[in-house]
Write a protein that holds these residues in place. Structure first.
Motif, PDB file in Angstrom:
ATOM      1  N   THR A  31       8.294  24.050  -2.641  1.00  0.00           N
ATOM      2  CA  THR A  31       7.588  22.852  -2.181  1.00  0.00           C
ATOM      3  C   THR A  31       6.492  22.483  -3.160  1.00  0.00           C
ATOM      4  O   THR A  31       6.317  21.305  -3.515  1.00  0.00           O
ATOM      5  CB  THR A  31       6.986  23.082  -0.787  1.00  0.00           C
ATOM      6  N   PHE A  32       5.745  23.496  -3.609  1.00  0.00           N
ATOM      7  CA  PHE A  32       4.667  23.276  -4.573  1.00  0.00           C
ATOM      8  C   PHE A  32       5.227  22.652  -5.851  1.00  0.00           C
ATOM      9  O   PHE A  32       4.716  21.649  -6.359  1.00  0.00           O
ATOM     10  CB  PHE A  32       3.981  24.606  -4.883  1.00  0.00           C
ATOM     11  N   GLY A  33       6.291  23.254  -6.393  1.00  0.00           N
ATOM     12  CA  GLY A  33       6.872  22.751  -7.634  1.00  0.00           C
ATOM     13  C   GLY A  33       7.438  21.353  -7.489  1.00  0.00           C
ATOM     14  O   GLY A  33       7.314  20.518  -8.399  1.00  0.00           O
ATOM     15  N   THR A  34       8.076  21.068  -6.353  1.00  0.00           N
ATOM     16  CA  THR A  34       8.632  19.743  -6.131  1.00  0.00           C
ATOM     17  C   THR A  34       7.534  18.687  -6.064  1.00  0.00           C
ATOM     18  O   THR A  34       7.656  17.599  -6.641  1.00  0.00           O
ATOM     19  CB  THR A  34       9.458  19.716  -4.831  1.00  0.00           C
ATOM     20  N   LEU A  35       6.451  18.990  -5.370  1.00  0.00           N
ATOM     21  CA  LEU A  35       5.333  18.052  -5.296  1.00  0.00           C
ATOM     22  C   LEU A  35       4.708  17.831  -6.674  1.00  0.00           C
ATOM     23  O   LEU A  35       4.311  16.713  -7.012  1.00  0.00           O
ATOM     24  CB  LEU A  35       4.278  18.565  -4.313  1.00  0.00           C
ATOM     25  N   MET A  36       4.622  18.897  -7.475  1.00  0.00           N
ATOM     26  CA  MET A  36       4.059  18.758  -8.814  1.00  0.00           C
ATOM     27  C   MET A  36       4.914  17.849  -9.687  1.00  0.00           C
ATOM     28  O   MET A  36       4.422  17.271 -10.653  1.00  0.00           O
ATOM     29  CB  MET A  36       3.931  20.131  -9.478  1.00  0.00           C
ATOM     30  N   SER A  37       6.199  17.706  -9.344  1.00  0.00           N
ATOM     31  CA  SER A  37       7.081  16.831 -10.113  1.00  0.00           C
ATOM     32  C   SER A  37       6.678  15.368  -9.989  1.00  0.00           C
ATOM     33  O   SER A  37       7.132  14.526 -10.769  1.00  0.00           O
ATOM     34  CB  SER A  37       8.532  17.007  -9.638  1.00  0.00           C
ATOM     35  N   MET A  38       5.833  15.065  -9.017  1.00  0.00           N
ATOM     36  CA  MET A  38       5.355  13.700  -8.827  1.00  0.00           C
ATOM     37  C   MET A  38       4.295  13.305  -9.853  1.00  0.00           C
ATOM     38  O   MET A  38       3.872  12.141  -9.898  1.00  0.00           O
ATOM     39  CB  MET A  38       4.757  13.541  -7.427  1.00  0.00           C
ATOM     40  N   GLU A  39       3.870  14.256 -10.661  1.00  0.00           N
ATOM     41  CA  GLU A  39       2.718  13.991 -11.526  1.00  0.00           C
ATOM     42  C   GLU A  39       2.895  12.809 -12.477  1.00  0.00           C
ATOM     43  O   GLU A  39       1.947  12.039 -12.681  1.00  0.00           O
ATOM     44  CB  GLU A  39       2.357  15.255 -12.318  1.00  0.00           C
ATOM     45  N   PRO A  40       4.074  12.605 -13.101  1.00  0.00           N
ATOM     46  CA  PRO A  40       4.205  11.397 -13.941  1.00  0.00           C
ATOM     47  C   PRO A  40       3.958  10.105 -13.164  1.00  0.00           C
ATOM     48  O   PRO A  40       3.365   9.168 -13.705  1.00  0.00           O
ATOM     49  CB  PRO A  40       5.658  11.488 -14.438  1.00  0.00           C
ATOM     50  N   ALA A  41       4.406  10.060 -11.903  1.00  0.00           N
ATOM     51  CA  ALA A  41       4.165   8.866 -11.091  1.00  0.00           C
ATOM     52  C   ALA A  41       2.671   8.713 -10.795  1.00  0.00           C
ATOM     53  O   ALA A  41       2.127   7.598 -10.834  1.00  0.00           O
ATOM     54  CB  ALA A  41       4.954   8.943  -9.789  1.00  0.00           C
ATOM     55  N   MET A  42       2.001   9.834 -10.496  1.00  0.00           N
ATOM     56  CA  MET A  42       0.559   9.783 -10.250  1.00  0.00           C
ATOM     57  C   MET A  42      -0.176   9.322 -11.510  1.00  0.00           C
ATOM     58  O   MET A  42      -1.150   8.563 -11.433  1.00  0.00           O
ATOM     59  CB  MET A  42       0.062  11.166  -9.831  1.00  0.00           C
ATOM     60  N   ALA A  43       0.305   9.775 -12.666  1.00  0.00           N
ATOM     61  CA  ALA A  43      -0.307   9.359 -13.928  1.00  0.00           C
ATOM     62  C   ALA A  43      -0.111   7.861 -14.152  1.00  0.00           C
ATOM     63  O   ALA A  43      -1.028   7.161 -14.596  1.00  0.00           O
ATOM     64  CB  ALA A  43       0.301  10.153 -15.086  1.00  0.00           C
ATOM     65  N   ALA A  44       1.091   7.375 -13.837  1.00  0.00           N
ATOM     66  CA  ALA A  44       1.351   5.945 -14.000  1.00  0.00           C
ATOM     67  C   ALA A  44       0.455   5.112 -13.088  1.00  0.00           C
ATOM     68  O   ALA A  44      -0.091   4.082 -13.497  1.00  0.00           O
ATOM     69  CB  ALA A  44       2.821   5.657 -13.721  1.00  0.00           C
ATOM     70  N   LEU A  45       0.297   5.548 -11.839  1.00  0.00           N
ATOM     71  CA  LEU A  45      -0.574   4.832 -10.906  1.00  0.00           C
ATOM     72  C   LEU A  45      -2.023   4.870 -11.378  1.00  0.00           C
ATOM     73  O   LEU A  45      -2.757   3.881 -11.269  1.00  0.00           O
ATOM     74  CB  LEU A  45      -0.453   5.440  -9.508  1.00  0.00           C
ATOM     75  N   SER A  46      -2.456   6.031 -11.894  1.00  0.00           N
ATOM     76  CA  SER A  46      -3.813   6.143 -12.425  1.00  0.00           C
ATOM     77  C   SER A  46      -4.004   5.196 -13.604  1.00  0.00           C
ATOM     78  O   SER A  46      -5.060   4.560 -13.743  1.00  0.00           O
ATOM     79  CB  SER A  46      -4.086   7.590 -12.852  1.00  0.00           C
ATOM     80  N   GLY A  47      -2.983   5.104 -14.452  1.00  0.00           N
ATOM     81  CA  GLY A  47      -3.054   4.193 -15.586  1.00  0.00           C
ATOM     82  C   GLY A  47      -3.174   2.744 -15.150  1.00  0.00           C
ATOM     83  O   GLY A  47      -3.907   1.948 -15.753  1.00  0.00           O
ATOM     84  N   ILE A  48      -2.470   2.394 -14.076  1.00  0.00           N
ATOM     85  CA  ILE A  48      -2.539   1.018 -13.560  1.00  0.00           C
ATOM     86  C   ILE A  48      -3.926   0.734 -12.973  1.00  0.00           C
ATOM     87  O   ILE A  48      -4.537  -0.304 -13.253  1.00  0.00           O
ATOM     88  CB  ILE A  48      -1.459   0.796 -12.482  1.00  0.00           C
TER      89      ILE A  48
END
Length: 328
Positions: A263-280
């Motif tokens: 579960t931890f690893g799967t959630l961490m896979s969201m990081e590129p999306a979080m980075a994209a949202l942060s960039g926006i």
């Protein structure tokens, strides 16, 4: 940072306790009755913290350049880690100095390369390209047919993101190469960190960060656009170090005590999306539909490799996340 598919302890709380060495600082844990939803929330906050820190770091580029930001992050981040772990008080077996040196060198190189990539590449795309490093480590550790699906997804994501034609939406080739170099360094960092961690335990992160700082701090300081030793810049550098090191590290360790590793690893896979949202939100870096599809493909490959990973042996220790280039 703990990445998908790198270590899969079935009992995170007990596993974390086995890594405690004499005189080491206590690992932050949540109460036994704490809901897993709280752990998920903490993990999301950790990702927001480190990607917000990366966005803040990019805003300093016009002042000190990516090299200067690298020097600030590694220098101040190392001080924070040394103060927390106090490796000089730990009883360490030692013996694997080469792995420790490789770990520190890879850590410094991936920070340096990642910030050079951020100079010309949107944050979300840089993180997605960088993710190919740990993803490759997970892929090469397995030979099952299902892994072919994740390889195809990862390659598809790269084809959509890399500037190989009109589909790349103007992504800078040089910056993309720096992001891929950061990913390759991340792969070395994982492999060397696992070996170094078995010898140096909780002190691995602090000592590896110190090695990285000793090598890349003077390089970054000399190449900085202006002096990084000013009262206007140092507080921002300290904030970046907190947001990308101390805060996410603590929150991730707390989440690990309540969440299954998959579960931890799967959630961490969201990081590129979080980075994209942060960039926006913080940088105004809007992505094209093609770029979002590329990010989605890499996220799916990372999450899929985590969910389908096959345990070969019981792992008794958790390697120290230390410093991720875009955060940890």
């Amino acid at each position: 940072m703990t990445q998908s598919g790198q270590h899969q302890p079935q009992e995170p709380q007990n596993t974390l306790q086995t890594t405690t060495h004499n005189n080491s600082p206590p690992v932050p844990v949540l109460a036994k009755k704490t809901s897993p939803l709280i752990a998920i929330l903490l993990l999301l906050i950790a990702m927001l913290s480190l990607q917000g820190g990366a966005s803040l770091a990019k805003t300093l580029f016009p002042v000190v350049g990516p090299q200067g930001v690298t020097a600030l992050r590694l220098g101040l981040g190392s001080v924070l880690l040394l103060l927390y772990f106090r490796p000089w008080r730990l009883k360490m077996r030692g013996g694997n100095l080469r792995a420790l040196l490789m770990y520190g060198l890879a850590l410094g190189c991936m920070n340096y390369s990642f910030y050079l990539a951020l100079q010309t590449v949107p944050l979300g795309i840089a993180v997605a390209l960088e993710f190919t490093g740990p993803l490759a480590v997970a892929m090469f550790s397995s030979r099952r047919p299902v892994d072919f699906i994740w390889v195809v997804l990862a390659v598809t994501g790269l084809l959509l993101l890399l500037p190989l034609g009109q589909s790349a939406g103007g992504v800078d080739l040089k910056g993309a190469c720096f992001a891929l170099i950061a990913g390759a360094c991340w792969a070395v960092y994982i492999l060397a960190g696992q070996r170094a961690g078995s010898s140096y335990g909780p002190g691995t992160a602090a000592m590896g960060s110190l090695i990285a700082a000793l090598i890349f701090f003077p390089i970054g300081a000399v190449q900085a656009h202006t002096s990084i030793f000013s009262w206007e810049i140092l507080p921002l550098g300290l904030l970046i170090a907190l947001l990308t090191s101390a805060i996410p590290y603590s929150l991730e360790m707390m989440a690990l005590t309540k969440l299954p590793a998959k579960t931890f690893g799967t959630l961490m896979s969201m990081e590129p999306a979080m980075a994209a949202l942060s960039g926006i939100i913080f940088l105004g870096e809007f992505l094209t539909a093609t770029q979002w599809m590329g990010l989605a493909a890499i996220i799916a490959a990372s999450a899929g490799s985590t969910l389908t990973i096959q345990r070969k042996t019981k792992i008794e220790t958790v390697d120290i996340p230390g410093n991720h280039p875009s955060g940890k």
